[in-house]
Design a protein around this motif. Structure first.
Motif, PDB file in Angstrom:
ATOM      1  N   LEU A 177     -10.935  -5.028  -7.005  1.00 22.07           N
ATOM      2  CA  LEU A 177     -10.230  -4.885  -5.727  1.00 22.07           C
ATOM      3  C   LEU A 177      -9.135  -3.834  -5.800  1.00 22.07           C
ATOM      4  O   LEU A 177      -8.796  -3.204  -4.807  1.00 22.07           O
ATOM      5  CB  LEU A 177      -9.612  -6.220  -5.320  1.00 22.07           C
ATOM      6  CG  LEU A 177     -10.584  -7.373  -5.111  1.00 22.07           C
ATOM      7  CD1 LEU A 177      -9.815  -8.656  -4.839  1.00 22.07           C
ATOM      8  CD2 LEU A 177     -11.539  -7.064  -3.979  1.00 22.07           C
ATOM      9  N   GLU A 213       1.352  -6.160  -5.785  1.00 16.84           N
ATOM     10  CA  GLU A 213       0.819  -5.054  -4.992  1.00 16.84           C
ATOM     11  C   GLU A 213      -0.166  -4.234  -5.818  1.00 16.84           C
ATOM     12  O   GLU A 213       0.121  -3.837  -6.944  1.00 16.84           O
ATOM     13  CB  GLU A 213       1.966  -4.160  -4.523  1.00 16.84           C
ATOM     14  CG  GLU A 213       1.529  -3.113  -3.531  1.00 16.84           C
ATOM     15  CD  GLU A 213       2.696  -2.326  -2.960  1.00 16.84           C
ATOM     16  OE1 GLU A 213       2.466  -1.179  -2.560  1.00 16.84           O
ATOM     17  OE2 GLU A 213       3.823  -2.854  -2.929  1.00 16.84           O
ATOM     18  N   ARG A 215      -4.665  -0.222  -3.903  1.00 22.65           N
ATOM     19  CA  ARG A 215      -5.605  -0.036  -2.792  1.00 22.65           C
ATOM     20  C   ARG A 215      -5.030  -0.621  -1.525  1.00 22.65           C
ATOM     21  O   ARG A 215      -4.212  -1.527  -1.553  1.00 22.65           O
ATOM     22  CB  ARG A 215      -6.932  -0.754  -3.077  1.00 22.65           C
ATOM     23  CG  ARG A 215      -7.654  -0.291  -4.290  1.00 22.65           C
ATOM     24  CD  ARG A 215      -8.563   0.885  -3.952  1.00 22.65           C
ATOM     25  NE  ARG A 215      -9.132   1.464  -5.131  1.00 22.65           N
ATOM     26  CZ  ARG A 215     -10.292   1.131  -5.657  1.00 22.65           C
ATOM     27  NH1 ARG A 215     -11.017   0.202  -5.091  1.00 22.65           N
ATOM     28  NH2 ARG A 215     -10.725   1.714  -6.739  1.00 22.65           N
ATOM     29  N   ARG A 216      -5.509  -0.137  -0.409  1.00 29.18           N
ATOM     30  CA  ARG A 216      -5.100  -0.653   0.894  1.00 29.18           C
ATOM     31  C   ARG A 216      -6.229  -1.512   1.461  1.00 29.18           C
ATOM     32  O   ARG A 216      -7.389  -1.384   1.074  1.00 29.18           O
ATOM     33  CB  ARG A 216      -4.805   0.493   1.851  1.00 29.18           C
ATOM     34  CG  ARG A 216      -3.745   1.443   1.334  1.00 29.18           C
ATOM     35  CD  ARG A 216      -2.834   1.867   2.465  1.00 29.18           C
ATOM     36  NE  ARG A 216      -1.828   2.798   2.030  1.00 29.18           N
ATOM     37  CZ  ARG A 216      -0.643   2.444   1.550  1.00 29.18           C
ATOM     38  NH1 ARG A 216      -0.337   1.193   1.419  1.00 29.18           N
ATOM     39  NH2 ARG A 216       0.230   3.358   1.192  1.00 29.18           N
ATOM     40  N   VAL A 217      -5.877  -2.369   2.411  1.00 29.57           N
ATOM     41  CA  VAL A 217      -6.862  -3.211   3.082  1.00 29.57           C
ATOM     42  C   VAL A 217      -7.910  -2.313   3.727  1.00 29.57           C
ATOM     43  O   VAL A 217      -7.586  -1.311   4.356  1.00 29.57           O
ATOM     44  CB  VAL A 217      -6.179  -4.094   4.150  1.00 29.57           C
ATOM     45  CG1 VAL A 217      -7.217  -4.846   4.972  1.00 29.57           C
ATOM     46  CG2 VAL A 217      -5.202  -5.057   3.498  1.00 29.57           C
ATOM     47  N   GLY A 218      -9.168  -2.639   3.548  1.00 27.48           N
ATOM     48  CA  GLY A 218     -10.252  -1.869   4.147  1.00 27.48           C
ATOM     49  C   GLY A 218     -10.819  -0.797   3.235  1.00 27.48           C
ATOM     50  O   GLY A 218     -11.896  -0.277   3.486  1.00 27.48           O
ATOM     51  N   GLU A 219     -10.109  -0.440   2.159  1.00 29.00           N
ATOM     52  CA  GLU A 219     -10.653   0.543   1.219  1.00 29.00           C
ATOM     53  C   GLU A 219     -11.766  -0.114   0.408  1.00 29.00           C
ATOM     54  O   GLU A 219     -11.734  -1.323   0.159  1.00 29.00           O
ATOM     55  CB  GLU A 219      -9.563   1.050   0.265  1.00 29.00           C
ATOM     56  CG  GLU A 219      -8.587   2.008   0.915  1.00 29.00           C
ATOM     57  CD  GLU A 219      -7.640   2.633  -0.100  1.00 29.00           C
ATOM     58  OE1 GLU A 219      -8.065   2.901  -1.245  1.00 29.00           O
ATOM     59  OE2 GLU A 219      -6.480   2.853   0.261  1.00 29.00           O
ATOM     60  N   GLU A 264     -17.901  -3.122   0.131  1.00 33.36           N
ATOM     61  CA  GLU A 264     -16.970  -3.875   0.965  1.00 33.36           C
ATOM     62  C   GLU A 264     -17.073  -5.356   0.626  1.00 33.36           C
ATOM     63  O   GLU A 264     -18.169  -5.877   0.413  1.00 33.36           O
ATOM     64  CB  GLU A 264     -17.314  -3.676   2.443  1.00 33.36           C
ATOM     65  CG  GLU A 264     -17.173  -2.248   2.902  1.00 33.36           C
ATOM     66  CD  GLU A 264     -17.647  -2.050   4.339  1.00 33.36           C
ATOM     67  OE1 GLU A 264     -18.154  -3.019   4.958  1.00 33.36           O
ATOM     68  OE2 GLU A 264     -17.525  -0.924   4.826  1.00 33.36           O
TER      69      GLU A 264
END
Length: 119
Positions: A57, A77, A80-84, A99
């Motif tokens: 993740l 933290e 990566r960002r949400v949706g990557e 995904e």
């Protein structure tokens, strides 16, 4: 690329097309098995060889002291960002990106890109 991420040399990313889809990446719950162990073919001998598959993740680098002070509910933290997309490794080799999805109350990964290693 973030300094926390491990570099992966010589990679080319290609989108997964329906015509290219490998039977090993069939959807969960499919009536057709991904690998037919009874099939007599050149890969029959390796059908039962276990491999380690990881879906990453994200990564974080923190001092041990900070990690020890973490308590339930605290957030670590990631890079990566949400949706990557998540990275999918087989035997520590990056092979795909995908995904995160929910499959019968369990997490799974839908592959969206196959990473080709050159050389």
């Amino acid at each position: 690329m973030s300094e926390n991420a491990d570099p992966v040399p010589n990679q080319e990313i290609a989108p997964v097309a329906d015509s290219e889809a490998s039977p090993a990446f069939e959807e969960f719950g499919s009536d057709t098995p991904a690998v037919d162990p009874g099939r007599n073919g050149p890969l029959t001998a390796v059908n039962e060889v276990p491999v380690r598959v990881q879906a990453v993740l994200g990564r974080a680098r923190v001092p041990v002291g900070e990690l020890i002070r973490m308590k339930s509910g605290m957030v670590l933290e990631l890079d990566r960002r949400v949706g990557e997309p998540v990275d999918v490794f087989v035997n520590n080799r990056l092979v795909a990106r995908g995904e995160v999805m929910l499959v019968d109350h369990a997490l799974g990964v839908t592959l969206t890109e196959i990473v080709r290693q050159d050389g």
